[in-house]
Design a protein around this motif. Structure first.
Motif, PDB file in Angstrom:
ATOM      1  N   SER A  41       6.245   6.296  -6.681  1.00 40.34           N
ATOM      2  CA  SER A  41       7.255   5.284  -5.840  1.00 40.34           C
ATOM      3  C   SER A  41       8.727   5.880  -6.025  1.00 40.34           C
ATOM      4  O   SER A  41       8.922   6.794  -7.071  1.00 40.34           O
ATOM      5  CB  SER A  41       7.406   3.872  -6.797  1.00 40.34           C
ATOM      6  OG  SER A  41       6.081   3.640  -6.525  1.00 40.34           O
ATOM      7  N   THR A  47      14.544   1.505  -3.235  1.00 35.23           N
ATOM      8  CA  THR A  47      14.055   1.163  -2.067  1.00 35.23           C
ATOM      9  C   THR A  47      15.054   0.061  -1.323  1.00 35.23           C
ATOM     10  O   THR A  47      15.691  -0.190  -0.191  1.00 35.23           O
ATOM     11  CB  THR A  47      12.652   0.713  -1.900  1.00 35.23           C
ATOM     12  OG1 THR A  47      12.025   1.870  -2.517  1.00 35.23           O
ATOM     13  CG2 THR A  47      12.403   0.447  -0.711  1.00 35.23           C
ATOM     14  N   GLU A  74      11.083   8.102  -2.192  1.00 36.13           N
ATOM     15  CA  GLU A  74      10.102   9.009  -2.743  1.00 36.13           C
ATOM     16  C   GLU A  74      10.185  10.285  -2.816  1.00 36.13           C
ATOM     17  O   GLU A  74       9.437  10.944  -3.648  1.00 36.13           O
ATOM     18  CB  GLU A  74       8.605   8.252  -2.154  1.00 36.13           C
ATOM     19  CG  GLU A  74       8.075   6.933  -2.490  1.00 36.13           C
ATOM     20  CD  GLU A  74       8.732   5.950  -2.362  1.00 36.13           C
ATOM     21  OE1 GLU A  74       9.563   5.700  -1.523  1.00 36.13           O
ATOM     22  OE2 GLU A  74       8.451   4.659  -2.830  1.00 36.13           O
ATOM     23  N   PHE A 136       3.816   5.389  -0.579  1.00 38.24           N
ATOM     24  CA  PHE A 136       4.295   4.512   0.547  1.00 38.24           C
ATOM     25  C   PHE A 136       4.653   5.059   1.841  1.00 38.24           C
ATOM     26  O   PHE A 136       5.268   4.408   2.668  1.00 38.24           O
ATOM     27  CB  PHE A 136       5.555   4.144  -0.288  1.00 38.24           C
ATOM     28  CG  PHE A 136       6.655   3.125   0.526  1.00 38.24           C
ATOM     29  CD1 PHE A 136       6.452   1.874   1.068  1.00 38.24           C
ATOM     30  CD2 PHE A 136       8.002   3.801   0.646  1.00 38.24           C
ATOM     31  CE1 PHE A 136       7.266   1.368   1.731  1.00 38.24           C
ATOM     32  CE2 PHE A 136       8.942   2.806   1.393  1.00 38.24           C
ATOM     33  CZ  PHE A 136       8.439   1.661   1.846  1.00 38.24           C
ATOM     34  N   ARG A 151       6.320  -2.849   1.598  1.00 38.20           N
ATOM     35  CA  ARG A 151       6.779  -2.849   0.053  1.00 38.20           C
ATOM     36  C   ARG A 151       5.443  -2.726  -0.812  1.00 38.20           C
ATOM     37  O   ARG A 151       4.480  -3.384  -0.740  1.00 38.20           O
ATOM     38  CB  ARG A 151       7.576  -4.038  -0.094  1.00 38.20           C
ATOM     39  CG  ARG A 151       8.764  -4.194   0.841  1.00 38.20           C
ATOM     40  CD  ARG A 151       9.730  -3.082   0.741  1.00 38.20           C
ATOM     41  NE  ARG A 151      10.074  -2.621  -0.846  1.00 38.20           N
ATOM     42  CZ  ARG A 151      10.997  -2.876  -1.259  1.00 38.20           C
ATOM     43  NH1 ARG A 151      11.913  -4.150  -0.711  1.00 38.20           N
ATOM     44  NH2 ARG A 151      11.306  -2.495  -2.380  1.00 38.20           N
ATOM     45  N   GLY A 152       5.604  -2.087  -1.764  1.00 46.03           N
ATOM     46  CA  GLY A 152       4.399  -1.643  -2.737  1.00 46.03           C
ATOM     47  C   GLY A 152       3.351  -0.823  -2.441  1.00 46.03           C
ATOM     48  O   GLY A 152       2.655  -0.766  -2.684  1.00 46.03           O
ATOM     49  N   GLY A 153       3.957   0.024  -1.158  1.00 44.68           N
ATOM     50  CA  GLY A 153       2.588   0.697  -0.746  1.00 44.68           C
ATOM     51  C   GLY A 153       2.176   1.936  -1.365  1.00 44.68           C
ATOM     52  O   GLY A 153       1.271   2.398  -1.068  1.00 44.68           O
ATOM     53  N   THR A 154       2.988   2.507  -2.445  1.00 42.22           N
ATOM     54  CA  THR A 154       2.543   3.504  -3.280  1.00 42.22           C
ATOM     55  C   THR A 154       1.131   3.089  -3.931  1.00 42.22           C
ATOM     56  O   THR A 154       0.178   4.153  -4.100  1.00 42.22           O
ATOM     57  CB  THR A 154       3.601   3.880  -4.190  1.00 42.22           C
ATOM     58  OG1 THR A 154       4.676   4.102  -3.607  1.00 42.22           O
ATOM     59  CG2 THR A 154       3.161   5.180  -5.037  1.00 42.22           C
TER      60      THR A 154
END
Ligand code: ASP
Ligand code: MG
Length: 425
Positions: A41, A47, A74, A136, A151-154
């Motif tokens: 991340s 972010t 990232e 992400f 959001r939080g996509g990693t």
């Protein structure tokens, strides 16, 4: 030995020291004989800071440019992690999502991964490198534009890579020791779960638990990838997300009645007042919302009043979609002929989740009693096979979570949860 995919969240790579610590951890896995692929991340609150910058120059930044900006976060951490690894005498190569073959649809800001073509990663592994991938993000198959996964996509990047590479496990490193029975910031005596099924984790994630990205759990379930959620700040075993509630039944394993309690303060409630109670009206309303790409959560329609034959329809949705939804519905008023629209974003949702509740009577009664005992009023209710959710006033969320946590005997004897990092921002 096989491939291990690891994911490090923002608080685990927040500053140079953190990055060096993560690099040592990655190298340990490599020394243990694994091929290591890492999704990272952006550092710390990067972010959010990038979003603040975007909003400072434009209140409504174009979605394409916003994705260009956010994916930079990232790229910074992936390169720094690779450098820190090379400083330890190991060779690492970093790749953007696009280079790593993360192919998505074309929806900016919440793109879905549709394929992973990890050719470059595989050759980097074959050449002996540790591979670091920017989380992400991906590239759209149709438009060839750079996209972000939400959001939080990693987390989802990591699981998608694990599936594509047929990894043995996907380790998600974060700033708490695992998945807890509730958010320890709200319920201090929350307990760590050793194991939780995909279905329970899906419900937890969908109901506001931020520990794992919802899509990552869907992905892991589909490809049967075990996820080990653990802290990058300690060596404790974390929580393993694996197995289905169907297996629990077959093995006649006793399913815990309750896995945990999630809460969510990110939703708003819209009420369409005075909708004519006739065929097709609800369809018209929800088609318009679907066309506007809005994901709804709970929906409640009251019985219509006999005198007027009018009914009210309420639903919840992400607060960030509130204005779009209100504008969309306002445009339908003449056509549908409802009276008015109400909007309330001072709400919160509290959800009780557990595979064992399917075969256990009285769970709902106990949940509602515990909330009543806290003096909290219920505004909406919805259920699934393994979940009961209620909407309450935003200020009542903590009290409701705490009361239910105690009522279902989830409190640990001592405080277990350590929050190692992060600003909770
Ligand atoms: N950096 C992105 C975020 O803050 C993605 C991630 O951390 O997973 O949402
Ligand atoms: Mg996260």
């Amino acid at each position: 030995m096989g491939i291990v995919v690891q994911k490090y969240g923002g608080s685990s790579v927040a500053d140079p020291d953190a990055i060096k610590r993560v690099a040592r951890r990655i190298v340990e896995a490599k020394k243990a004989g694994h091929d290591v692929v890492v999704a990272v991340s952006a550092m710390g609150d990067t972010t959010d800071e990038l979003l603040d910058k975007a909003n400072a120059v434009s209140p409504q930044p174009p979605a394409r440019e916003l994705d260009m900006l956010l994916t930079a976060g990232e790229r910074i951490s992936m390169a720094l992690v690779a450098m820190a690894i090379s400083d330890l005498g190991y060779s690492a190569q970093s790749f953007t999502g696009s280079q790593a073959g993360v192919i998505t649809d074309s929806v900016h800001g919440k793109a879905k991964i549709i394929d992973v073509t990890p050719g470059r990663i595989e050759s980097a592994i074959a050449d002996g490198h540790i591979v670091i991938v920017a989380g992400f993000q991906g590239v759209s198959q149709d438009t060839k534009e750079i996209t972000t996964l939400g959001r939080g996509g990693t987390d989802t990047t990591a699981v998608a890579l694990a599936a594509a590479l047929k990894a043995d496990v996907c380790e998600i490193y974060t700033d708490v020791d695992g998945v807890f029975t509730a958010d320890p910031r709200v319920a201090a005596k929350a307990r760590k779960l050793d194991r939780v099924t995909y279905e329970e984790m899906l419900e937890l994630a969908a109901c506001g638990s931020k520990i794992l990205h919802l899509r990552c759990v869907e992905y892991a379930r589909r490809y049967d990838i075990p996820i080990h959620v653990r802290s990058s700040f300690s060596n404790l075993e974390g929580t393993v997300v694996t197995g289905s509630i169907e297996d629990l039944q077959e093995n006649t394993m006793e399913a815990a009645i309750i896995a945990g309690i999630a809460h969510d303060r990110s939703e708003a409630k819209v009420t369409v007042v005075g909708v004519p109670d006739k065929v097709g009206e609800a369809a018209r309303i929800f088609t318009a919302l679907a066309d506007a790409q809005i994901n709804l959560d709970m929906i409640v329609q009251n019985v219509s009043a006999a005198a007027t034959n009018l009914t009210d329809i309420s639903f919840t949705l992400p607060r960030t979609d509130g204005q779009t939804a209100m504008a969309t519905l306002a445009g339908l008023q003449a056509e549908v002929g409802f009276d008015q629209l109400l909007y309330n974003d001072k709400i919160g949702k509290v959800s009780l989740i557990g595979a064992g509740m399917r075969s256990h009577p009285g769970v709902t009664a106990k949940f509602f009693s515990s909330i009543a005992d806290a003096g909290v009023n219920l505004e909406m209710i919805s259920t699934s096979e393994i979940r009961i959710s209620v909407v309450v006033a935003e200020d009542d969320v903590d009290a409701a979570v705490q009361s239910a946590h105690t009522a279902f005997d989830l409190d640990a004897d001592e405080v277990e949860a350590v929050v190692y990092g992060g600003t909770g921002r």
